[in-house]
Design an enzyme around this catalytic site. Sequence first.
Site, PDB file in Angstrom:
ATOM      1  N   LEU A  47       9.468 -21.606  -4.008  1.00 14.95           N
ATOM      2  CA  LEU A  47       8.556 -20.631  -3.403  1.00 14.95           C
ATOM      3  C   LEU A  47       7.169 -20.686  -4.049  1.00 14.95           C
ATOM      4  O   LEU A  47       7.048 -20.722  -5.271  1.00 14.95           O
ATOM      5  CB  LEU A  47       9.135 -19.213  -3.607  1.00 14.95           C
ATOM      6  CG  LEU A  47       8.237 -18.031  -3.251  1.00 14.95           C
ATOM      7  CD1 LEU A  47       7.992 -17.939  -1.748  1.00 14.95           C
ATOM      8  CD2 LEU A  47       8.839 -16.719  -3.771  1.00 14.95           C
TER       9      LEU A  47
ATOM     10  N   HIS B  28       2.229   3.018  -9.248  1.00  6.25           N
ATOM     11  CA  HIS B  28       2.043   1.565  -9.343  1.00  6.25           C
ATOM     12  C   HIS B  28       3.231   0.918 -10.060  1.00  6.25           C
ATOM     13  O   HIS B  28       3.697  -0.153  -9.693  1.00  6.25           O
ATOM     14  CB  HIS B  28       0.747   1.244 -10.079  1.00  6.25           C
ATOM     15  CG  HIS B  28      -0.492   1.635  -9.308  1.00  6.25           C
ATOM     16  ND1 HIS B  28      -0.673   1.301  -7.991  1.00  6.25           N
ATOM     17  CD2 HIS B  28      -1.597   2.344  -9.667  1.00  6.25           C
ATOM     18  CE1 HIS B  28      -1.843   1.775  -7.568  1.00  6.25           C
ATOM     19  NE2 HIS B  28      -2.422   2.423  -8.572  1.00  6.25           N
TER      20      HIS B  28
ATOM     21  N   ASP C  41       0.827  -1.209   0.000  1.00  7.31           N
ATOM     22  CA  ASP C  41       0.000   0.000   0.000  1.00  7.31           C
ATOM     23  C   ASP C  41       0.864   1.263   0.000  1.00  7.31           C
ATOM     24  O   ASP C  41       1.947   1.282   0.588  1.00  7.31           O
ATOM     25  CB  ASP C  41      -0.916  -0.015   1.239  1.00  7.31           C
ATOM     26  CG  ASP C  41      -2.118   0.902   1.075  1.00  7.31           C
ATOM     27  OD1 ASP C  41      -2.373   1.366  -0.061  1.00  7.31           O
ATOM     28  OD2 ASP C  41      -2.800   1.158   2.084  1.00  7.31           O
TER      29      ASP C  41
HETATM   30  C1  IPE Z   1      -5.629  -2.799  -0.282  1.00  2.70           C
HETATM   31  O1  IPE Z   1      -5.255  -1.465  -0.390  1.00  2.70           O
HETATM   32  C2  IPE Z   1      -5.557  -3.473  -1.619  1.00  2.70           C
HETATM   33  C3  IPE Z   1      -4.225  -3.615  -2.189  1.00  2.70           C
HETATM   34  C4  IPE Z   1      -3.102  -3.252  -1.660  1.00  2.70           C
HETATM   35  C5  IPE Z   1      -4.195  -4.263  -3.476  1.00  2.70           C
HETATM   36  P1  IPE Z   1      -6.314  -0.298  -0.610  1.00  2.70           P
HETATM   37  O2  IPE Z   1      -5.535   0.941  -0.650  1.00  2.70           O
HETATM   38  O3  IPE Z   1      -7.197  -0.619  -1.752  1.00  2.70           O
HETATM   39  O4  IPE Z   1      -7.192  -0.408   0.727  1.00  2.70           O
HETATM   40  P2  IPE Z   1      -8.026   0.698   1.504  1.00  2.70           P
HETATM   41  O5  IPE Z   1      -8.996   1.270   0.528  1.00  2.70           O
HETATM   42  O6  IPE Z   1      -7.073   1.745   1.983  1.00  2.70           O
HETATM   43  O7  IPE Z   1      -8.661  -0.029   2.635  1.00  2.70           O
HETATM   44  C1  IPE Z   2      -1.758   0.061  -3.313  1.00  2.00           C
HETATM   45  O1  IPE Z   2      -1.456   1.408  -3.413  1.00  2.00           O
HETATM   46  C2  IPE Z   2      -1.835  -0.614  -4.644  1.00  2.00           C
HETATM   47  C3  IPE Z   2      -3.204  -0.979  -5.067  1.00  2.00           C
HETATM   48  C4  IPE Z   2      -4.297  -0.839  -4.371  1.00  2.00           C
HETATM   49  C5  IPE Z   2      -3.315  -1.577  -6.381  1.00  2.00           C
HETATM   50  P1  IPE Z   2      -2.589   2.498  -3.404  1.00  2.00           P
HETATM   51  O2  IPE Z   2      -2.921   2.862  -4.792  1.00  2.00           O
HETATM   52  O3  IPE Z   2      -3.741   2.043  -2.568  1.00  2.00           O
HETATM   53  O4  IPE Z   2      -1.843   3.707  -2.684  1.00  2.00           O
HETATM   54  P2  IPE Z   2      -2.497   4.812  -1.765  1.00  2.00           P
HETATM   55  O5  IPE Z   2      -3.186   4.119  -0.631  1.00  2.00           O
HETATM   56  O6  IPE Z   2      -3.466   5.567  -2.623  1.00  2.00           O
HETATM   57  O7  IPE Z   2      -1.357   5.656  -1.326  1.00  2.00           O
HETATM   58 MG    MG Z   3      -4.152   2.330  -0.587  1.00  2.00          MG
END
Ligand code: IPE
Ligand code: IPE
Ligand code: MG
Length: 256
Positions: free
Chosen positions: A145, A51, A34
């Site tokens: 793995l 990403h 995240d």
């Molecule tokens: C969880 O992160 C999903 C992934 C990392 C793929 P999100 O950023 O989508 O989750 P919330 O919305 O903060 O709970």
């Molecule tokens: C996690 O990073 C990756 C995915 C959910 C695919 P985010 O895109 O949720 O990053 P933040 O939370 O907006 O910083």
């Molecule tokens: Mg996020």
Amino acid sequence: MDIIRDLFGQREKAAALTREAFQRLPRHVGIIMDGNGRWAKKQGLGVALGHRRGVETLREIIRHTDDLGIGALSIYAFSTENWNRSAEEVGALMQLILDFFASEIDELHEKNVRILILGEKDVFPPRQRETLVRAEERTASNTGLTLNICLNYGGRAELARAARQIARDVLEGRLDVDEVDEKAVSDRLYTAGQPDVDLMIRTSGEMRLSNFLLWQCAYAEFLFPTVLWPEFTVAHYDEALLAYGGRDRRFGGRKP
Ligand code: IPE
Ligand code: IPE
Ligand code: MG
């Protein structure tokens, strides 16, 4: 640990620890990757580049997990809820799926990594679906793995799917109602046959599961490093693994 970066924001190759440095390693690590969006914003970049940069981190973390001989790694790449993002962001993530497999599959297969996709693949566009199916098929008999790539994954959807399978098995006479126990559920999850998650890491400082591996995390140890995923390095990972080794895991019991 100090993270040294050069002028271009590239990570300096952090010194990675070897297996001998750890008293105890998890058998199964889960990672909620995240913070890509916040990282991109901080750099004044579009979220797609966040990403993309996150994939660089992922590549190093998979490599290190494999080097350490950890048996299973589950990475949360796209949740059932992530479809709620803009078409542009979802499109960028769909492209990244293709790019990731195109650039990584040969090396992963060579390293004897077994790839499993956790989540329903049917909802993906045909090219993505084919890529995912091919990666699973190609690596199916690998014995190193186990890499669980969670795409269109939700813990609740996974449990509902297991419940459907149990109902079907009972209806069709393969399973007795009295045989529906914890193992019967575990055996019908995407992670059937794998150990439970020992260590769950979520980067970016958010402290929630966001529907990830709900069943498998029943006794997981949790770590929430504040670093954003694109800035997470093997040094941070080693730090988390060392912290895990120091946790007192009781599983409800009491040590003498
Ligand atoms: C969880 O992160 C999903 C992934 C990392 C793929 P999100 O950023 O989508 O989750 P919330 O919305 O903060 O709970
Ligand atoms: C996690 O990073 C990756 C995915 C959910 C695919 P985010 O895109 O949720 O990053 P933040 O939370 O907006 O910083
Ligand atoms: Mg996020």
